[in-house]
Write an enzyme that holds these catalytic residues in place. Structure first.
Site, PDB file in Angstrom:
ATOM      1  N   HIS A 123      43.730  44.027  34.992  1.00  0.00           N
ATOM      2  CA  HIS A 123      45.070  43.445  35.110  1.00  0.00           C
ATOM      3  C   HIS A 123      45.394  42.483  33.977  1.00  0.00           C
ATOM      4  CE1 HIS A 123      43.025  40.032  37.313  1.00  0.00           C
ATOM      5  NE2 HIS A 123      43.928  39.336  36.663  1.00  0.00           N
ATOM      6  N   ASP A 153      39.288  47.065  38.913  1.00  0.00           N
ATOM      7  CA  ASP A 153      39.955  46.049  38.101  1.00  0.00           C
ATOM      8  C   ASP A 153      39.068  45.581  36.958  1.00  0.00           C
ATOM      9  OD1 ASP A 153      41.955  44.390  37.198  1.00  0.00           O
ATOM     10  OD2 ASP A 153      41.479  42.755  38.585  1.00  0.00           O
ATOM     11  N   SER A 228      40.916  34.921  34.801  1.00  0.00           N
ATOM     12  CA  SER A 228      40.676  36.333  35.109  1.00  0.00           C
ATOM     13  C   SER A 228      39.946  37.024  33.966  1.00  0.00           C
ATOM     14  CB  SER A 228      41.998  37.054  35.365  1.00  0.00           C
ATOM     15  OG  SER A 228      42.572  36.654  36.575  1.00  0.00           O
TER      16      SER A 228
END
Length: 503
Positions: A123, A153, A228
């Protein structure tokens, strides 16, 4: 400000306090099963100094149109003073046009190979036109995508470091991490690169409904936006997780962060590096979880296992002899305590491997042999294309009927009902046309438009057949009737409580 401090414990004169302490120490030493605790680090500085050069900042650029979205003008009476006000407001919000412009986002990553391979979250780089990687010494490189996997992911990037010496980090075994172990996270929160935070493993095997293979490590190490894709390290300096998500009402850390465990990530990254995509094991079944009512209806002692809702006619499960309504209890010598465990175990099994499955069928355990296949690009679409088979049963007699004591009214499928509920020509069963709001059927989630295609593993083609199955279940003192239910969105089993029919 009032600060509460613990009160000191008063000790009587003499040797009572030392004796008490000695006895306490003796009790601790004699506690059965007590394991020595790992020492609390005096400082994380040496570890951070070693690891910081391996963590990178990732920035992406993408082209977007009208970031505020298409806003519609509210409807006002002609000449209303609000009409001009809202027109001016919307033009200011939308910038007066929807010309494409550039948008930027930030994330983190880490180096796994001095040749320039970098791991991050999918992402972080999804839909990016350009990807830049900034190293710890502020040098910047353009990156290309080697491969990515939205299901877990993860993404693998590549830069050309030239003469620059990159410092890689190694993966550790996340399965060895215990709740309470120290962890260290490094990332790029809110654009502040090279940020180090620490905490502990708060929980294991968390399912946050982010994807089909959720198995997150939960941590209280502060993780914020921009973290992230960054690494979570153990005290050996090994990567045991990739920071991926947080739960927060404000967007900032509240001590609930989640990382993809290295045990799940490493096979994905290996495949991305070798093939540019992930090769996963595949069984070719749709599954659902069991509840206590369904387990009782099937004669199971508990609700462990994965219930097979449907079997792909061309998949490995069908060739192995799996049937609708089977409950998978073990797969390749591994227990399946709950439904979500099966997809993870199957996906991690080597393609072509012969495995044994233990399933619950007709009140007993049955052992089946299967050869694991390779997951197609989109197995759900394939299942939809092949569903129904070649043989189509004859259409039953038309008519509708209320099923006493259930709150259900069902009808034979007709062209108007197919059109009304968006049901395909190859659909079979009886369609639910009405549901009483306070009924057991409503509590179990049945809705108008659902198709009931089986009752206790027997096909249902007419309302009279369903009514008979309900009545037979009551005569046999069954507490519930196992229904196989389908609609355009899903296929599932429901244990419908039978209760007493009102005469």
């Amino acid at each position: 400000m009032f600060i509460s401090r613990p009160s000191p414990t008063a000790a009587r004169p003499g040797r009572l306090a030392p004796l008490a302490l000695a006895l306490f120490g003796l009790v601790v030493l004699l506690l059965p099963g007590a394991a020595p605790a790992a020492p609390v680090p005096d400082s994380f500085a040496n570890l951070a100094e070693k690891l910081l050069p391996s963590v990178v900042n990732i920035s992406t650029t993408q082209t977007v149109r009208n970031p505020h979205g298409a806003m519609e003008m509210p409807q006002f009476p002609p000449g209303s003073p609000f009409e001009e006000f809202f027109r001016d407001f919307m033009e200011r919000q939308q910038g007066g046009d929807d010309r494409p412009h550039k948008a930027n986002s930030l994330g983190s990553g880490f180096i796994i190979d001095p040749a320039g391979y970098i791991v991050t979250n999918n992402h972080v780089i999804a839909d990016a036109d350009e990807i830049s990687v900034k190293l710890h010494d502020d040098s910047v490189f353009q990156a290309t995508v080697v491969g990515r996997d939205p299901k877990v992911d993860l993404a693998l990037l590549k830069i050309d470091p030239g003469k620059k010496t990159l410092v890689p980090v190694a993966f550790g075994n996340s399965d060895e991490a215990r709740v309470g172990d120290w962890v260290l996270a490094i990332g790029n929160p809110f654009g502040f690169g090279g940020t180090v935070t620490t905490g502990i493993v708060s929980a294991r095997a968390r399912d946050i409904n982010a994807g089909p293979y959720d198995d997150f490590i939960q941590t209280d190490a502060p993780i914020n936006r921009g973290n992230s894709g960054g690494p979570m390290f153990n005290m050996k300096g090994e990567v045991i997780g990739i920071n991926a998500a947080i739960i927060s009402p404000s967007g900032g850390s509240i001590g609930i962060g989640f990382a993809i465990p290295s045990a799940l990530a490493t096979p994905v990254i290996d495949d991305l590096r070798k093939y540019g995509k992930v090769h996963r094991g595949w069984l070719g079944v749709r599954i659902q979880s069991l509840d206590a009512d369904m387990a009782e209806a099937m004669g199971l002692p508990d609700s462990h296992g994965a219930l097979v809702a449907s079997v792909d006619p061309n998949g490995p499960g069908q060739k192995a002899g799996l049937k609708n309504g089977d409950v998978v209890l073990r797969f390749d010598d591994r227990d399946i305590p709950e439904m979500r465990r099966l997809p993870r175990v199957v996906a991690a099994t080597p393609i072509g491997k012969k495995v044994e499955m233990v399933v619950w069928r007709d009140g007993k355990k049955v052992t089946l042999g299967a050869t694991v296949g390779e997951m197609p690009e989109d197995p759900a679409e394939k299942l939809a294309r092949t569903k129904g088979g070649k043989d189509k049963p004859a259409q039953p007699r038309e008519g509708s009927q209320a099923i006493p004591g259930t709150g259900l009214t069902v009808a034979t499928l007709t062209p108007p009902l197919r059109e009304r509920f968006g049901l395909g020509e190859d659909s079979n069963g009886v369609v639910v046309t009405e549901i009483k709001g306070d009924s057991a059927a409503a509590e179990k989630g049945l809705r108008p438009g659902d198709l009931i295609i089986e009752a206790d593993h027997k096909p249902i083609r007419a309302p009279q057949e369903l009514a008979k199955a309900v009545e037979d279940g009551r005569r046999a003192n069954q507490r519930s009737l196992l229904l196989r239910v389908e609609n355009p969105q899903q296929l599932r089993y429901i244990a419908l409580p039978l209760g007493e029919a009102k005469r």
